[in-house]
Design an enzyme around this catalytic site. Structure first.
Site, PDB file in Angstrom:
ATOM      1  N   HIS A 287       1.026-121.151 -40.294  1.00 55.49           N
ATOM      2  CA  HIS A 287       0.739-122.277 -39.408  1.00 55.49           C
ATOM      3  C   HIS A 287       0.137-123.459 -39.927  1.00 55.49           C
ATOM      4  O   HIS A 287      -0.729-123.280 -40.850  1.00 55.49           O
ATOM      5  CB  HIS A 287      -0.236-121.441 -38.319  1.00 55.49           C
ATOM      6  CG  HIS A 287      -0.590-122.449 -37.224  1.00 55.49           C
ATOM      7  ND1 HIS A 287      -2.030-122.974 -37.436  1.00 55.49           N
ATOM      8  CD2 HIS A 287      -0.332-123.143 -36.186  1.00 55.49           C
ATOM      9  CE1 HIS A 287      -2.480-123.645 -36.353  1.00 55.49           C
ATOM     10  NE2 HIS A 287      -1.159-123.587 -35.633  1.00 55.49           N
ATOM     11  N   ASN A 288       0.628-124.532 -39.321  1.00 54.61           N
ATOM     12  CA  ASN A 288      -0.196-125.851 -39.662  1.00 54.61           C
ATOM     13  C   ASN A 288      -0.212-125.770 -41.263  1.00 54.61           C
ATOM     14  O   ASN A 288      -1.139-125.859 -41.700  1.00 54.61           O
ATOM     15  CB  ASN A 288      -1.233-126.095 -39.065  1.00 54.61           C
ATOM     16  CG  ASN A 288      -1.240-126.437 -37.854  1.00 54.61           C
ATOM     17  OD1 ASN A 288      -0.160-126.768 -37.216  1.00 54.61           O
ATOM     18  ND2 ASN A 288      -2.384-126.929 -36.938  1.00 54.61           N
ATOM     19  N   ASP A 319       3.590-131.144 -38.741  1.00 51.54           N
ATOM     20  CA  ASP A 319       3.503-131.969 -37.677  1.00 51.54           C
ATOM     21  C   ASP A 319       3.403-133.488 -37.671  1.00 51.54           C
ATOM     22  O   ASP A 319       2.830-133.831 -38.620  1.00 51.54           O
ATOM     23  CB  ASP A 319       1.913-131.676 -36.900  1.00 51.54           C
ATOM     24  CG  ASP A 319       1.556-130.476 -36.246  1.00 51.54           C
ATOM     25  OD1 ASP A 319       2.728-129.743 -36.287  1.00 51.54           O
ATOM     26  OD2 ASP A 319       0.621-129.914 -36.180  1.00 51.54           O
ATOM     27  N   HIS A 332      -2.868-133.113 -38.233  1.00 48.22           N
ATOM     28  CA  HIS A 332      -3.055-132.574 -37.048  1.00 48.22           C
ATOM     29  C   HIS A 332      -3.492-133.406 -36.101  1.00 48.22           C
ATOM     30  O   HIS A 332      -4.699-133.740 -36.023  1.00 48.22           O
ATOM     31  CB  HIS A 332      -4.150-131.394 -37.267  1.00 48.22           C
ATOM     32  CG  HIS A 332      -4.121-130.320 -35.985  1.00 48.22           C
ATOM     33  ND1 HIS A 332      -5.295-129.533 -35.816  1.00 48.22           N
ATOM     34  CD2 HIS A 332      -3.159-129.915 -34.998  1.00 48.22           C
ATOM     35  CE1 HIS A 332      -4.815-128.568 -34.946  1.00 48.22           C
ATOM     36  NE2 HIS A 332      -3.909-128.944 -34.402  1.00 48.22           N
TER      37      HIS A 332
END
Length: 761
Positions: A287-288, A319, A332
């Site tokens: 994740h991320n 992202d 982010h």
């Protein structure tokens, strides 16, 4: 290297400091000095050496320092890199050539060979030899015992010292110290097992070793051939080999080897069927991925992608946002995290995607860019990745089922929104796929209490807890008041849309809708809270859905500290892409590493057969209601521990170890049992205690062995752990080679156990 060199330590474009580095006499420790202090690092911590400008930091100073004087030390686990610059290219080559061959730990699972063990003993000798005279008197030996986590009776220690001091000089040279060490580490519990099968008490004849393998190690018919192989492989005595026999030394070497490990050696290799549809596999997912730290102020870094990929991660997240200079950036959004270029992320994927595994990598794209920069993203993907990027169906036709990892070997797949209608770009309506942030904010607003509570170790100080929750709600404030949540239509670039083939992001409208309308290449993302609700309320439906479609789970919005949820709850209903914050060590990543440590560490694990059937009746709440239900009894005799690491480095501090065994699986299987603690002995504690479990869904269960330092006044301290799938456990007398909190090997620390697995009657 032993003479020393003055090198530049580089942390950023503006931070470049000269430091004197040299290799110490033990051949294992690099010492370096700044203006105010000295530091050391062990070459056993070095995983790789990168030459030239192969880090973000050294790339930033490329104009100032040529590539042939630059190199990067990359460490095991999550420790940051060390970027160095030499005065001359020759000096750089000397350090690059010199560092890696020094590392005695370049073998799997932290298992010691006799040669590596001798090197480790030499390291202890050097550390304890305070006056550096190549000898060790009894006072230095007593200091050494404390360093090695041993609280031994002084009279017994003096007795062993005297026996080793053949020259009666009152001190031990290295050869005598090795003899002292062997006496110190004599394993009575191993000797007792050996004696049970060695008729003459001195050696195991071939038929005696066969009996041991057949009866104790549960090897059955293959024990005869295996006994011969073990003698050839592990017996150090030439005379014993000629007799087709195994000595006590050979027996102990075998038990401490990979073959004597609790983890089935054949399951460490690639052994599963890789020709089934993608949705039939659990997939190691991040994740991320770009973040090295927290979700609010953390650093975005290409190194985070490299670290995740080298751990076998097969689904990474990007992202993307419009960059001010026309180049899309990765960070982010609506936080203070730093930014990196999208094209640099793609270049990093090109270089590192298939170093740990050649099975497909899924690039999960969170797209917040305008059409112009989306088109530029598509150009970067196609130009940098070339044929590595899968941009069309394998056979030119839309599939009836997803292709297999085998068919997609060496390919990168894009997961993103896709235009359904013709034209250069299309308006997306609010019923189409929303971003993770939208989904996350909505779910957190609906049910903020459904997430896991913060871990106890994070709640020691009221101020820290308040600060964490304040920052989390601040992030949610950004989400609720950002343009992300406005229902205005956003446009997609046709060029980027066309690169999405097998992982089209769509909004989830319910299981009935999916059964009637969803295509196999359409997939949805779920926040952890939404996934938990679906698993609890409609577990069987979720399992059936995941037999036909990919699904992705991601951490809830309150986890701004980059903490993780328990992935086991998601695997219990067949979710494949269970995305975790790889940068955060702890139980959750131990479970992830445990599941994906099998099958060659390739990042894909085949789901149990009852989770691959679209009409299955299996649900995690009632594991007995399925075909082939066969619960098993697991019995673990925890016999002893060996050379456990110290927790408190204060002189004289000795650990009080206990062993906890935990089962993670369906709710009915969740269990933990622990031994009593042993006072003041981290060197060779003996428990001889048996822990028993019943496992109803062994195909899904993970078993975690954890060693802690008991503290009656406060929380126990972590010492080491190993997590592995139940299906990978070898029965019999086995060693458990412990890992650090960071997931790296800490040899020769281990547990000695006797494992029994039987059908529940």
């Amino acid at each position: 290297m032993m003479a020393g060199s003055t090198l530049r330590k580089v942390k950023s474009k503006s931070w470049k400091k000269q430091r004197h580095f040299r290799l110490l006499e033990d051949g294992l420790t690099i010492w370096y000095k700044s203006r105010w202090a000295t530091s050391t690092l062990s070459v056993t911590e070095v995983e790789a050496v990168r030459e030239g400008h192969q880090s973000e930091v050294l790339l930033s100073v490329a104009e100032e320092f040529p590539a042939d004087v630059c190199f990067t030390l990359v460490f095991h686990g999550r420790q940051g890199n060390l970027d160095l610059v030499t005065e001359t290219p020759e000096e750089a080559k000397a350090w690059i050539r010199g560092v890696l061959p020094l590392d005695p730990r370049h073998s799997r699972a932290g298992v010691f060979s006799p040669q590596r063990l001798l090197r480790w003993v030499w390291d202890w000798f050097q550390r304890a030899d305070k006056n550096k005279d190549g000898k060790m008197n009894f006072k230095e030996v007593r200091t050494l015992l404390k360093m090695m986590n041993v609280d031994m009776d002084e009279e017994h220690a003096l007795h062993l010292f005297t026996m080793a001091d053949k020259s009666e000089s009152g001190s031990l040279e290295i050869e005598q110290f090795v003899h002292f060490y062997k006496m110190l580490t004599q394993r009575d519990e191993v000797w007792k097992v050996f004696q049970d099968y060695a008729e003459d008490g001195e050696k195991l004849m071939l038929n005696e070793l066969e009996n041991f393998l057949s009866i104790e190690q549960h090897e059955g018919e293959q024990s005869s051939q295996h006994a011969r192989e073990l003698i050839d492989r592990y017996e150090p005595s030439g005379s014993a080999k000629k007799q087709s026999a195994m000595s006590l030394d050979g027996f102990q070497i075998y038990l401490c080897s990979l073959e004597g490990s609790v983890f089935k050696p054949e399951h460490r290799e690639l052994h599963q069927d890789m020709s089934q549809p993608l949705c039939h596999y659990f997939i190691s997912s991040s994740h991320n991925t770009y973040l090295l730290e927290d979700q609010l102020r953390g650093q975005s870094s290409l190194e985070a992608y490299i670290q995740a990929l080298k751990r076998g991660c097969r689904c990474v997240e990007v992202d993307c946002w419009d960059g001010s200079d026309g180049e899309p950036v990765v960070y982010h959004g609506h936080t203070w995290t730093s930014k990196i270029l999208f094209r640099d992320v793609v270049s990093t994927l090109k270089e590192y995607a298939f170093k740990a595994s050649d099975f497909p990598v899924i690039l999960s794209l969170e797209n917040h860019c305008g059409v112009e920069q989306q088109t530029l993203m598509a150009q970067h993907l196609t130009q940098i990745l070339g044929d590595t990027l899968l941009s069309a169906p394998l056979d030119g036709q839309l599939p009836q089922q997803l292709p297999s990892p085998q068919e997609l070997r060496g390919k990168i797949l894009l997961k993103a929104k896709k235009i359904s209608d013709p034209g250069d770009c299309v308006d997306e309506t609010p019923t189409d796929e929303v971003s993770d942030e939208e989904e996350m904010a909505n779910d957190d607003a609906e049910s903020p209490s459904t997430e896991d509570p913060p871990p106890a170790e994070c709640a020691n100080e009221t101020g820290k807890v308040h600060e964490r929750h304040t920052s989390r709600y601040l992030l949610l404030f950004f989400f609720f008041n950002s343009p992300l949540l406005q229902k205005s239509k956003s446009k997609l670039s046709r060029d980027l849309s066309d690169l999405v083939v097998y992982c089209k992001s769509v909004h989830f409208h319910g299981f009935e809708h999916a059964r009637a309308h969803a295509q196999c290449y359409e997939m949805s993302s779920f926040s952890e809270s939404k996934a938990k609700r679906l698993a609890k309320d409609a577990g069987t439906d979720f399992v059936q859905y995941n037999a036909r479609h990919l699904s992705r789970i991601y951490p809830g919005g309150l986890r701004t500290d980059s903490s993780n949820y328990n992935p086991q709850e998601m695997w219990n209903v067949g979710n494949q892409i269970v995305a975790l914050n790889f940068q955060t060590a702890g139980l959750e990543m131990d479970l992830n590493d445990g599941l994906f440590g099998q099958n060659g560490g390739c990042g894909y694990v085949l789901k149990p057969d009852f989770m691959r059937d679209g009409s299955t009746r299996f649900g995690p709440e009632k594991p007995g209601e399925r075909r082939g239900y066969r619960p098993l009894r697991l019995s673990i005799q925890v016999i002893s521990g060996q050379q456990l690491p110290k927790v408190n480095q204060k002189e004289g501090s000795i650990v009080d170890p206990l062993v906890r065994v935990e089962i993670y699986g369906v709710p009915q299987d969740q269990a933990k049992e622990e031994t009593s603690h042993i006072n003041n002995n981290g060197f060779n504690p003996v428990w001889n205690e048996t822990l028993n479990f019943v496992v109803h869904a062994p195909e899904l269960a993970l078993v975690r062995f954890e060693v802690e330092d008991y503290d009656k006044a406060s929380r126990n301290d972590f010492i080491g752990q190993l997590t592995l799938p139940f299906a990978c456990i070898q029965a019999g007398y086995r060693h458990i080679h412990l890992l650090s909190k960071d997931g790296t090997a800490i040899p020769p620390s281990s547990l000695f156990v006797n494992v029994s697995i039987s059908e529940l009657t």
